[in-house]
Enzyme design. Sequence first.
Site, PDB file in Angstrom:
ATOM      1  N   CYS A 179     -23.157  49.775  82.192  1.00 19.63           N
ATOM      2  CA  CYS A 179     -23.438  48.754  81.181  1.00 19.63           C
ATOM      3  C   CYS A 179     -24.904  48.361  81.239  1.00 19.63           C
ATOM      4  CB  CYS A 179     -22.590  47.505  81.431  1.00 19.63           C
ATOM      5  SG  CYS A 179     -20.825  47.771  81.265  1.00 19.63           S
ATOM      6  N   GLU A 208     -28.890  45.305  75.296  1.00 20.80           N
ATOM      7  CA  GLU A 208     -29.683  45.756  74.156  1.00 20.80           C
ATOM      8  C   GLU A 208     -31.015  45.004  74.148  1.00 20.80           C
ATOM      9  OE1 GLU A 208     -29.558  47.885  71.432  1.00 20.80           O
ATOM     10  OE2 GLU A 208     -27.833  48.788  72.419  1.00 20.80           O
ATOM     11  N   TYR A 246     -17.946  53.130  63.892  1.00 21.38           N
ATOM     12  CA  TYR A 246     -18.501  51.784  63.754  1.00 21.38           C
ATOM     13  C   TYR A 246     -17.404  50.883  63.213  1.00 21.38           C
ATOM     14  CZ  TYR A 246     -22.934  53.947  64.698  1.00 21.38           C
ATOM     15  OH  TYR A 246     -23.949  54.634  65.309  1.00 21.38           O
ATOM     16  N   ARG A 301     -21.705  58.314  69.206  1.00 26.96           N
ATOM     17  CA  ARG A 301     -22.061  56.903  69.101  1.00 26.96           C
ATOM     18  C   ARG A 301     -20.904  56.081  68.582  1.00 26.96           C
ATOM     19  NH1 ARG A 301     -26.960  54.352  68.627  1.00 26.96           N
ATOM     20  NH2 ARG A 301     -25.414  52.720  68.731  1.00 26.96           N
ATOM     21  N   ARG A 317     -11.549  51.899  82.243  1.00 31.54           N
ATOM     22  CA  ARG A 317     -10.595  52.018  83.357  1.00 31.54           C
ATOM     23  C   ARG A 317      -9.159  51.746  82.912  1.00 31.54           C
ATOM     24  NH1 ARG A 317     -14.081  55.010  84.790  1.00 31.54           N
ATOM     25  NH2 ARG A 317     -15.923  54.204  85.840  1.00 31.54           N
ATOM     26  N   ARG A 324     -24.691  51.404  60.653  1.00 28.60           N
ATOM     27  CA  ARG A 324     -24.788  52.770  60.132  1.00 28.60           C
ATOM     28  C   ARG A 324     -23.715  53.000  59.063  1.00 28.60           C
ATOM     29  NH1 ARG A 324     -27.755  56.896  62.667  1.00 28.60           N
ATOM     30  NH2 ARG A 324     -27.312  57.865  60.662  1.00 28.60           N
ATOM     31  N   ARG A 358     -22.296  48.398  71.906  1.00 30.45           N
ATOM     32  CA  ARG A 358     -22.620  49.762  71.472  1.00 30.45           C
ATOM     33  C   ARG A 358     -22.265  50.742  72.591  1.00 30.45           C
ATOM     34  NH1 ARG A 358     -26.706  46.447  69.414  1.00 30.45           N
ATOM     35  NH2 ARG A 358     -27.312  46.842  67.262  1.00 30.45           N
TER      36      ARG A 358
END
Length: 126
Positions: free
Chosen positions: A74, A77, A107, A6, A62, A115, A89
Site C-alpha cells: 500500500c 497517492e 473503474y 489498472r 487476503r 478514465r 487505486r
Amino acid sequence: MIRGIRGATTVTSNDAEEIVDATEELLRHMIQANGIKASDVVSVLISVTDDLTAAFPAQALRRIEGWTYVPVMCTREIPVPGSLPGCIRIMMTAQTAKAQDEVIHIYLRNAVQLRPDLSLTKKTDL
C-alpha cells in the site's frame, strides 16, 4: 507477457470496513474480467488518497482464496489539489496472453470519472 491491470474505486467515508470491502470488490472484478490466477501475479500495488487512513486496503487481497502469497503493498497517492477524494487505486502486474488493448481495466463508483474511456458501464460487461 507481463501486463499492468489498472483499477480504481471510491468510498464515502474513512471507515476500515468500507475501505477493505470496496478494495475486495474491485480486486474481484479485476481478477474475473481478466481471467487472472494468483500464480500469474507478480505483485499488486494499492494506493489511497490522503483522506483514507482507517485501514490497509491490502487486507482485501487476503480475503480471496489462494491469494495468500501474492506480494502486495500500500502507498499514498500524490495529494494533487482538486483530485478525487476517497479513492483507492490498484495496479496489478500479471502474466497474461492478452494484448495490451485486450486488458480490461476496472473503474467503479465515482472512479469512473478517472478514465471514462476505459470504464465498463454495465455489470453485464464483466
